[in-house]
Write an enzyme that holds these catalytic residues in place. Sequence first.
Site, mmCIF file in Angstrom:
data_model
loop_
_atom_site.group_PDB
_atom_site.id
_atom_site.type_symbol
_atom_site.label_atom_id
_atom_site.label_comp_id
_atom_site.label_asym_id
_atom_site.label_seq_id
_atom_site.Cartn_x
_atom_site.Cartn_y
_atom_site.Cartn_z
ATOM 1 N N LYS A 116 0.812 -1.228 0.000
ATOM 2 C CA LYS A 116 0.000 0.000 0.000
ATOM 3 C C LYS A 116 0.844 1.275 0.000
ATOM 4 O O LYS A 116 0.333 2.352 0.319
ATOM 5 C CB LYS A 116 -0.982 0.047 1.191
ATOM 6 N N ASP A 173 -8.149 -4.340 -5.059
ATOM 7 C CA ASP A 173 -7.910 -3.600 -3.823
ATOM 8 C C ASP A 173 -7.456 -2.195 -4.236
ATOM 9 O O ASP A 173 -6.299 -1.987 -4.604
ATOM 10 C CB ASP A 173 -6.820 -4.317 -3.016
ATOM 11 N N HIS A 195 -11.515 20.261 -20.110
ATOM 12 C CA HIS A 195 -12.076 20.188 -18.761
ATOM 13 C C HIS A 195 -13.224 21.170 -18.620
ATOM 14 O O HIS A 195 -14.198 20.911 -17.924
ATOM 15 C CB HIS A 195 -10.994 20.477 -17.709
#
Lengths: 390, 390, 390, 390
Positions: free
Chosen positions: B217, B291, B382
Site C-alpha cells: 500500500k 484492492d 475540462h
Amino acid sequence: MTDRKIPREAGDDYSPAAIRARQEFVRTHTDSAAEHVASYSLDPATLPGNIESFFGVAQVPMGLAGPLLVDGEHAQGEFFVQLATTEGTLVASYNRGMKLCRAAGGVTTTVIDDRMQRAPVFSFADAREARAFSLWLDEHLEEIAAAAEATTSSGKLLDIQKFPVSKLLYTRFNYSTGDAAGQNLTGKATFAACAWIKQHYPGELHFLLEGQFATDKKTSVVNMLHTRGKRVVAEITLPAALVEEQMHVSTDKLYNARMRGQLGSIMSVTNNNGNHSANGITAIFIATGQDVANVAESSALYGFSELLPNGDLYASVTLPSLIVATYGGGTGLATQRECLELLGCYGTGKVRKLAEIIAATVLAGELSLGSAVVAEEWVQSHDELGRNRP
Amino acid sequence: MTDRKIPREAGDDYSPAAIRARQEFVRTHTDSAAEHVASYSLDPATLPGNIESFFGVAQVPMGLAGPLLVDGEHAQGEFFVQLATTEGTLVASYNRGMKLCRAAGGVTTTVIDDRMQRAPVFSFADAREARAFSLWLDEHLEEIAAAAEATTSSGKLLDIQKFPVSKLLYTRFNYSTGDAAGQNLTGKATFAACAWIKQHYPGELHFLLEGQFATDKKTSVVNMLHTRGKRVVAEITLPAALVEEQMHVSTDKLYNARMRGQLGSIMSVTNNNGNHSANGITAIFIATGQDVANVAESSALYGFSELLPNGDLYASVTLPSLIVATYGGGTGLATQRECLELLGCYGTGKVRKLAEIIAATVLAGELSLGSAVVAEEWVQSHDELGRNRP
Amino acid sequence: MTDRKIPREAGDDYSPAAIRARQEFVRTHTDSAAEHVASYSLDPATLPGNIESFFGVAQVPMGLAGPLLVDGEHAQGEFFVQLATTEGTLVASYNRGMKLCRAAGGVTTTVIDDRMQRAPVFSFADAREARAFSLWLDEHLEEIAAAAEATTSSGKLLDIQKFPVSKLLYTRFNYSTGDAAGQNLTGKATFAACAWIKQHYPGELHFLLEGQFATDKKTSVVNMLHTRGKRVVAEITLPAALVEEQMHVSTDKLYNARMRGQLGSIMSVTNNNGNHSANGITAIFIATGQDVANVAESSALYGFSELLPNGDLYASVTLPSLIVATYGGGTGLATQRECLELLGCYGTGKVRKLAEIIAATVLAGELSLGSAVVAEEWVQSHDELGRNRP
Amino acid sequence: MTDRKIPREAGDDYSPAAIRARQEFVRTHTDSAAEHVASYSLDPATLPGNIESFFGVAQVPMGLAGPLLVDGEHAQGEFFVQLATTEGTLVASYNRGMKLCRAAGGVTTTVIDDRMQRAPVFSFADAREARAFSLWLDEHLEEIAAAAEATTSSGKLLDIQKFPVSKLLYTRFNYSTGDAAGQNLTGKATFAACAWIKQHYPGELHFLLEGQFATDKKTSVVNMLHTRGKRVVAEITLPAALVEEQMHVSTDKLYNARMRGQLGSIMSVTNNNGNHSANGITAIFIATGQDVANVAESSALYGFSELLPNGDLYASVTLPSLIVATYGGGTGLATQRECLELLGCYGTGKVRKLAEIIAATVLAGELSLGSAVVAEEWVQSHDELGRNRP
C-alpha cells in the site's frame, strides 16, 4: 478490426435510451450480463460533468466504523466513518484503532497548510534569459495573480515557487481553493496567467502548462515537502497500560518495531514511513466522491512517534498532500453526498473538517495494524475476517 | 462521550436485520438520509470476507471507452474498458487515446515479471550474527519454501532477497501467486516460514513479519526496481502524420515536451515520469473489485519514448508494481464480476490478460493527456466536459 | 589497550618540535617510515584553524588541463585547470572535453542562485503550538535577522524556509555568505538567532541547531531543489560535424545513449543524471583548498540536452549545490593559494568566478566521457593511461 | 583565442624537463608562482598510470587521531588514523569520538558484503525481445563469466542482476575484485563479456557499457541497496554514564535528537541519515591514495541506534557503498603508501582491514558531532579550532 462502436447520442448522452443502448452494447459484444451494473438509484441527469459514456455503476460495499473521537479545530466530537472497500478485515481493523484512540481521549487534529498548484515550465534560449524571466516574474506577481484570479471565484494565488535548471524555469503556482480540491480551478487560472505572461513578457518564451512539478496523480518529494491539498496532522498520546490491555503489546515493543519499520522505509525508499494509510484514505475517498486517483499522492505519510519516559507512546501522522473536496467533483452524487452528510461534511466550509476526520482515521488505522504486526495477530485476523481471499 | 454504538449481530452480521439496524443507526445518529446507500442489487450473503459492519454501497458511475486494440500475449484483439470515476473528461480522454492507438495498429503488451512478497525483518545481537543467519537462510531455502508452501495451494516461493544493515536482515520473500493478488497468501506463507525458521535456527533471533521492504500500500523504489505484482510493458510506434492529424501536435513537439516533463519528474522526485496513470488504473480497479488502495503502488510508472529518424514516435510505459487479481478479494462481487466478464477476465488464468489490458489503457491515457497539454487543449476540454468541478 | 598517546604540546602544537614528536610517534608505533609525509614546503604556522595534531602532508599529484574557454559573467576567456588526482586518464579525459568545447566556441556559464544554510528544528508540545510558532517566526523575521547578522560581517539572512511536520518545525535559514563557503558563518549566526528566539518566544520550545534539513556533507533532494552554495549552469551547443570529427560519434547516437543513461539514473535513483561530475569537482577541490568532503553534495547534477533539428547538440549541466570558497578554509594554504591564483580566483570577489570555471570543467568532462562510452573507447583509454590500476 | 598550449613531451612526459616546462608555462601564463606546488618528494617516474600532464602536487595537511580501538575480523587492536583535511576541528572531533569509543570497549566492525560492478544496458526492438535475451543471459552465464574473467587475474563474476524496462534490459555485472577497488577491472571484464554476448547472441542487440546502474561516482539507491565496494558495519554500545561524563549529554537526549534528525533526513531525502561521514572518509581517502571522487558514493550511510532499557545506547553505522583499495590506483604513491602503512593496510589482503578502520572512524565521528550538536558545543568548538574560517 471490427466496426463495433460504443453507442453515443448527440442530443442527450445521459438519456435513458442512450444509457440503455450502451448496456445492450455491452451485453451483445462482451461476456458480461451487465445486470447489476445497470441497477442503481442515482439520477443520470446529475452525471454530466462527472463521467462520459455512462452505462452503469460499480456497487462498492461500505462498512461503518467508529465512534472516532476527534479533537480538531474543524471536526469536534464523535464521528462514524463509512469505509468503501472489498478488503476483508479493513473495517474491523480501523474500528479497533478507533476504539483505542477513543479510550485514550481522542485524536487531536490540525490542518497546518492548505494549497493546490499547477506547475508550468518556461523555456528560454539560455540560462541567463531564464534567470531574467525569473526576476520579471517577481516584479509582475500582482498582475499575474489578477489574471489568474479573474477566472475563478474561489481561488487565490498565494505565491509562485521557482526551480531553475539549465535554460528552464520550473514553477509552482500555489493557490488556496476553498472547498474544492482545485485541480481544474488551478489549471484554468494558471493557463490564464501564462497567457498574460506570454502576452506581456518582452522576451521570447515557451511554456508548458504542466512541467511535472505539481505531480498531479503522482506522489513526489516536492509535494510532500511543500504541500499539495491539505497538510494535516493527527496526534495522540497512548497510555502504556491501555495499549497493553487493548492491543496486547507493550509500548516499547511497539516503538522498537516501528523503528525497524522506519529503517526499512528509509532503505526501500517509500513515500510513507507508516503502515497502510492508503487503506483508510481510499475507502473514504470512494465513499465520499473524492477523486480516488489522488490516493497516489494523498496516501503519502510522515509518521513520528516518541516513547515517553513513563512508557506512554506519543504517535502522530502527518499527511502532507491530502487532496479532498466537499464541493464539486463527485461530492454531489447520490451516495457520495449521503456519505459526506454522514460525516457532517457536505458543502461549503467543510473541507478542513473532512481532512481532519481522514487524518484521525488514518492514525487509528496505523495504530491498529502496527500493533497487530507486533502481536502477531495480523495473519490470524485475515484468516478469520478475510476468507474471500486465497 | 456518548454511548452510541454501531449495531452488530453476533449470529449473522450480514442478515437483512443487522444491515437495516445499521442503516437506521446512521439515519438516527448522523445527518445522512442513507437512502441511496441502501439501494443495491448485490447479495449481502456474498460479503463475508470482503467487509465488516456492512450497511450499504457506494454507487460509482462507470463509463465505457474503446475499442482498445491490444496485441498482447494474453489479451488479444479489441476490448471495451469500463472506467469507474466521478472525474469529468477522464473517460473521454482515455477513449481518445484508445482511438489513436487503434489507428496506429494497436498496443503491444508484455508481462515481463510477476511476483508478490512479504518482507520480514530479522534482528540479532550484532551484525556478525545477522550475517551468519543470512548464510543459514541460503542453506535452508528448500525447507523454508516447503514450510511456506504448505499453507497455500497456489503460491510458490521463488526466492528470498536479502538486504543486510546494522544487526538486522531485511528480506523479501518473493512468490508467484497464480490469479490472486497474493498479499494474504504471502502473509500467511511467510508467517509459516518464519515460524519454521524460529523453531530451527540454532541461534537467537527476533522477527517482524513486515519490515517495510514489501511496502504494501505504499510506493517504493524497491518495488519499482524488483517488481510487486505484475511488471508489464505497453508499447506502440505512432506515425508522425497520424499524431498530427488526430492530436493536433507534431511528434517532435510532443517529444520535446516529454523531455521537459521528464526533467521535472527527476527534480520533483516522483515515482512516475509519466502523466496520470493513476486515473485509468483507479477507474479499472474500482470497477473490477481490485484492492483500490493498491493504486498507491500500482500507479508507479517508468515511461520511455524515442523520436525515430523518420519522425515517428516510439512510446512505452512500464508498470513495475501493478497488483491485480481475477480471483479472490472483491473480484466475485456482483458488479465487479460483471466488469471482469466485460473484459473477458473473470476467473482463473486471466490475471495477466487483465494486467495487459490495464497497461494498454494506461498508455492510451498517457498519449491522450500528453498531447492535450502540448496542444493546449487540456484546460478547454475540462471546461467542456468537467462542468461539475469549480 | 596500550598507553600510546599522540604527543601534543600545550604551548604551540604547531611548533617544529611538536610536529617532529608526532612524526617520531608514527615511526615508532606504526609500520610507516613517515618520510615523504614529513616533506613539505608549507609553513605549519599557517595551519592553526585548519587542522589539529598536524604531522605531515599528503602529496597529491596534479595535472594541467586546458585551455578551457569560458563565456561566464565572472569567468571570461581561457583558463588552465589544475586537477589533483591519482586516477589515470582523468586529466586526459577532461582535457579532451575542453578541446571540444573550445572548438565549439566555449562554454557559457551562469550562476543562478547562491545561498548557504543552517537548518534548526524546533519542537513543541503539539502541532498547533508548532504552527503558532511558525507564524511568530514570520512576524519577527527582522529581529531574528538582526540577531543572526550581528555575528558576521559577510553573512546576510535571506529568508527562512519552513517544513512543518507532526509537532516539529524544520527550517532552513538561508544566507548569502560572500566569498566564504559559509558553513561556519551560518552555524554561528543561526545559533545566535536561535538564542534570540528562545529568549523572546513567549511559549516553550526546544531546538536543535541542525535538523538534517541543510544536510551538510550529505547530498539531498532539498538541497538540489533549493540550492546549497552556488547553483550554476554550464551550457554549450555542439555542431554535429565537430562531434563526429573529434569524438568519433554522431550526435544522435550520443543523444540516444544519454536518454538510456537517463532512464538508468531514474531507475537507480541517483542524485546525478550525468556521468562523473565528482571526478572534476574533487580534483579541483583538493587543489584549491575547498572542503573536499563537500563533494558528497557538490557533485549532484542535473543534466539536460536537446538534439536540435539540424543535428547539433545542446548540452547543459546544472550544479545545484556546489559549495566553494575563495576565502577562508584551506584557500590560503601554500599550494592551495597557488592553485587559486592559477585560476585567477584567489581572494575576495572571486567565488562565482571559481564556480563558473568548475561548472565549465564539469561540462567538458561529461561530454568527454559520454562520447567515449558511446564510441567504445572508454575501456581502451583506461588501458592505455590507467596502467597503475589492476 | 590565444595559442597557449600546455607543453607536452612525446618521449617521456614525466621527465624533469617536461614537468619543468609545464611549471614555467603556469608561471608565464597565469598569476601563480607555482612555487609550493613544485615542491615535492615523490618520484614522478611513479606517476604514469596515475596522472597526465603532471606539473606539481597539492600539499594537504594531515593530522593524527587515535588510538581507535577496533574489534574487527580484519582490523584488530588500536589504530592511529591520519586525516588529510583543511577543515579546522575535524581531527579534534574525530579524536574525541575515538576516545569515547575506546572507553566503551572499542568498535566492532564487520564486512557484510563486497562487490564491484559495471552495468551495461542492452536495447532491443521491443519488450519481448528484451525478455528473451534476459532468459538467454541466464542460460549462458557460465560462458559469459569465462569471457569476463579471461581479462583479469583477480576479478570473479559473482552474478548478473537484471532490471527490465520498456524494450531495454539494464544489468549489473557484480564482481569480487580482491584488493583493488575494481572499477577498471570490472569495466574491462564487462566489455569483454559484452563482446562475447554480441558475438554469440542469435538476435540483434545494442549495448552501452554503462547504463547508469552502477552509478560510478554518483550515489544511488541501487548501490545502497545492493552494495558497491564494501558493505561494512561498525557497532558499539555506549554506557549512559560514560556518555554523560565525556560528552556532557544524556543518552536519551542524544537518542531523541537523533530521532528528530532522522525524520529530517527522511523529509529532505538524503543518502545518509547520519551526520558527517564524508568528513572522515574524505580525509582518509586523500591520505591513502583512494579515488577521492568516490566520496560521492562512499559517504552514503545507514545509521541505526537503540536506547536500551538501562539507558545505554546501541549505535551503529552501515556504509553500503564504501569503495576502497590497498592495491592499484594511488595506493603506491609516496605519501599514500606511507599512510596505508601507518594503518597496517598496504598491499594485498588488506582491503577489508582498511574498510573496517574507516567504518570505525566514521562511527566515532558520528558520535562526536552528534553529541556536540545536542550539548550545543558545536558552534563553540568551531570558534575555537576553526579560526581560519570566516
